[in-house]
Write a protein that holds these residues in place. Structure first.
Motif, PDB file in Angstrom:
ATOM      1  N   PHE A 102     -11.761  37.531   8.109  1.00  0.00           N
ATOM      2  CA  PHE A 102     -11.714  37.045   6.730  1.00  0.00           C
ATOM      3  C   PHE A 102     -12.631  37.871   5.819  1.00  0.00           C
ATOM      4  O   PHE A 102     -12.213  38.298   4.747  1.00  0.00           O
ATOM      5  CB  PHE A 102     -12.095  35.561   6.668  1.00  0.00           C
ATOM      6  CG  PHE A 102     -11.931  34.967   5.307  1.00  0.00           C
ATOM      7  CD1 PHE A 102     -10.700  34.459   4.906  1.00  0.00           C
ATOM      8  CD2 PHE A 102     -12.987  34.935   4.409  1.00  0.00           C
ATOM      9  CE1 PHE A 102     -10.534  33.922   3.631  1.00  0.00           C
ATOM     10  CE2 PHE A 102     -12.829  34.402   3.141  1.00  0.00           C
ATOM     11  CZ  PHE A 102     -11.601  33.895   2.755  1.00  0.00           C
ATOM     12  N   VAL A 103     -13.895  38.096   6.243  1.00  0.00           N
ATOM     13  CA  VAL A 103     -14.804  38.853   5.370  1.00  0.00           C
ATOM     14  C   VAL A 103     -14.351  40.303   5.236  1.00  0.00           C
ATOM     15  O   VAL A 103     -14.572  40.920   4.193  1.00  0.00           O
ATOM     16  CB  VAL A 103     -16.292  38.747   5.789  1.00  0.00           C
ATOM     17  CG1 VAL A 103     -16.781  37.308   5.718  1.00  0.00           C
ATOM     18  CG2 VAL A 103     -16.570  39.373   7.132  1.00  0.00           C
ATOM     19  N   LEU A 108     -12.269  44.274   1.567  1.00  0.00           N
ATOM     20  CA  LEU A 108     -11.420  45.454   1.379  1.00  0.00           C
ATOM     21  C   LEU A 108     -10.102  45.191   0.654  1.00  0.00           C
ATOM     22  O   LEU A 108      -9.631  46.050  -0.095  1.00  0.00           O
ATOM     23  CB  LEU A 108     -11.117  46.093   2.743  1.00  0.00           C
ATOM     24  CG  LEU A 108     -12.335  46.549   3.552  1.00  0.00           C
ATOM     25  CD1 LEU A 108     -11.893  47.076   4.906  1.00  0.00           C
ATOM     26  CD2 LEU A 108     -13.133  47.592   2.781  1.00  0.00           C
ATOM     27  N   THR A 109      -9.496  44.027   0.909  1.00  0.00           N
ATOM     28  CA  THR A 109      -8.184  43.722   0.317  1.00  0.00           C
ATOM     29  C   THR A 109      -8.113  42.235  -0.052  1.00  0.00           C
ATOM     30  O   THR A 109      -7.292  41.492   0.509  1.00  0.00           O
ATOM     31  CB  THR A 109      -7.041  44.071   1.302  1.00  0.00           C
ATOM     32  OG1 THR A 109      -7.278  43.386   2.538  1.00  0.00           O
ATOM     33  CG2 THR A 109      -6.924  45.566   1.531  1.00  0.00           C
ATOM     34  N   PRO A 110      -8.947  41.791  -0.977  1.00  0.00           N
ATOM     35  CA  PRO A 110      -9.011  40.357  -1.276  1.00  0.00           C
ATOM     36  C   PRO A 110      -7.687  39.768  -1.758  1.00  0.00           C
ATOM     37  O   PRO A 110      -7.418  38.582  -1.535  1.00  0.00           O
ATOM     38  CB  PRO A 110     -10.090  40.258  -2.350  1.00  0.00           C
ATOM     39  CG  PRO A 110     -10.206  41.626  -2.921  1.00  0.00           C
ATOM     40  CD  PRO A 110      -9.825  42.576  -1.835  1.00  0.00           C
ATOM     41  N   GLN A 111      -6.853  40.559  -2.349  1.00  0.00           N
ATOM     42  CA  GLN A 111      -5.571  40.071  -2.840  1.00  0.00           C
ATOM     43  C   GLN A 111      -4.631  39.664  -1.708  1.00  0.00           C
ATOM     44  O   GLN A 111      -3.647  38.967  -1.929  1.00  0.00           O
ATOM     45  CB  GLN A 111      -4.906  41.111  -3.754  1.00  0.00           C
ATOM     46  CG  GLN A 111      -4.365  42.336  -3.050  1.00  0.00           C
ATOM     47  CD  GLN A 111      -5.404  43.392  -2.664  1.00  0.00           C
ATOM     48  OE1 GLN A 111      -6.602  43.210  -2.812  1.00  0.00           O
ATOM     49  NE2 GLN A 111      -4.909  44.521  -2.165  1.00  0.00           N
ATOM     50  N   LEU A 112      -4.944  40.053  -0.482  1.00  0.00           N
ATOM     51  CA  LEU A 112      -4.095  39.732   0.665  1.00  0.00           C
ATOM     52  C   LEU A 112      -4.520  38.465   1.412  1.00  0.00           C
ATOM     53  O   LEU A 112      -3.873  38.072   2.380  1.00  0.00           O
ATOM     54  CB  LEU A 112      -4.059  40.906   1.645  1.00  0.00           C
ATOM     55  CG  LEU A 112      -3.489  42.218   1.095  1.00  0.00           C
ATOM     56  CD1 LEU A 112      -3.511  43.298   2.167  1.00  0.00           C
ATOM     57  CD2 LEU A 112      -2.083  42.012   0.540  1.00  0.00           C
ATOM     58  N   ILE A 113      -5.595  37.830   0.984  1.00  0.00           N
ATOM     59  CA  ILE A 113      -6.038  36.600   1.645  1.00  0.00           C
ATOM     60  C   ILE A 113      -4.973  35.525   1.465  1.00  0.00           C
ATOM     61  O   ILE A 113      -4.412  35.356   0.382  1.00  0.00           O
ATOM     62  CB  ILE A 113      -7.392  36.125   1.079  1.00  0.00           C
ATOM     63  CG1 ILE A 113      -8.484  37.093   1.508  1.00  0.00           C
ATOM     64  CG2 ILE A 113      -7.723  34.704   1.541  1.00  0.00           C
ATOM     65  CD1 ILE A 113      -9.829  36.814   0.900  1.00  0.00           C
TER      66      ILE A 113
END
Length: 176
Positions: A102-103, A108-113
């Motif tokens: 998760f971190v 690196l790619t917060p839009q993919l959470i």
């Protein structure tokens, strides 16, 4: 050394805070608060998370400082190399792996959470408070890494005249 014309010899975030105390004191207090939420037996995990996030950010100094702290708290040195290759195969408690995934994604790619990422964390046994603590820790470490890199004080430990430490912050009156 720093990019700041007023203090090119500045080498640590502690020195930055001594010169500009309002610029980062809330970050330090938030980091102190989140780190305090980790129980004594979990402090190694907190340092591992900080080191891992700093490594993702290519913040060499922060990575090395927190890696050393984690190792002093019982995290095996081999784990750090394993995390660079594959979190799922790292020799560590399985419960930590969804938090690390998760971190990594948040950094690196917060839009993919997605909800699936969060579901994996709760299914591994984490509670909401610990999940929030991990998010706060990630956010603060990302910010501090970028601050250090942005002003030019992120360096390797071998290049550093002093280690960044809470003791130093106490000495300059920024933490109690």
């Amino acid at each position: 050394m720093s990019y700041l014309p007023s203090n090119p010899e500045m080498a640590t975030l502690a020195e930055l805070l001594a010169q500009y105390p309002r610029s980062g004191i809330l970050l330090w207090k938030l980091l102190e608060n989140v780190k305090a939420s980790f129980s004594p037996q979990d402090r190694g995990m907190g340092e591992l998370l900080i080191a891992y996030i700093s490594g993702l950010n290519q913040s060499a100094f922060c990575y090395e400082v927190h890696k050393r702290s984690a190792m002093q708290l019982g995290v095996e040195a081999v784990v750090f190399g394993q995390l660079k290759v594959d979190i799922d195969r790292a020799n560590m408690e399985t419960k930590l792996k969804p938090i690390l995934q998760f971190v990594k994604k948040l950094t690196l790619t917060p839009q993919l959470i997605s909800q699936a990422d969060v579901k994996a964390i709760f299914e591994a046994g984490w509670d909401e408070r610990r999940f929030l603590d991990a998010i706060c820790l990630c956010a603060v470490v990302n910010c501090m890494n970028r601050l250090a890199i942005g002003i030019g004080i992120d360096q390797t430990i071998s290049d550093s005249p002093t280690l960044l430490s809470v003791t130093r912050l106490v000495r300059v009156g920024l933490l109690h």
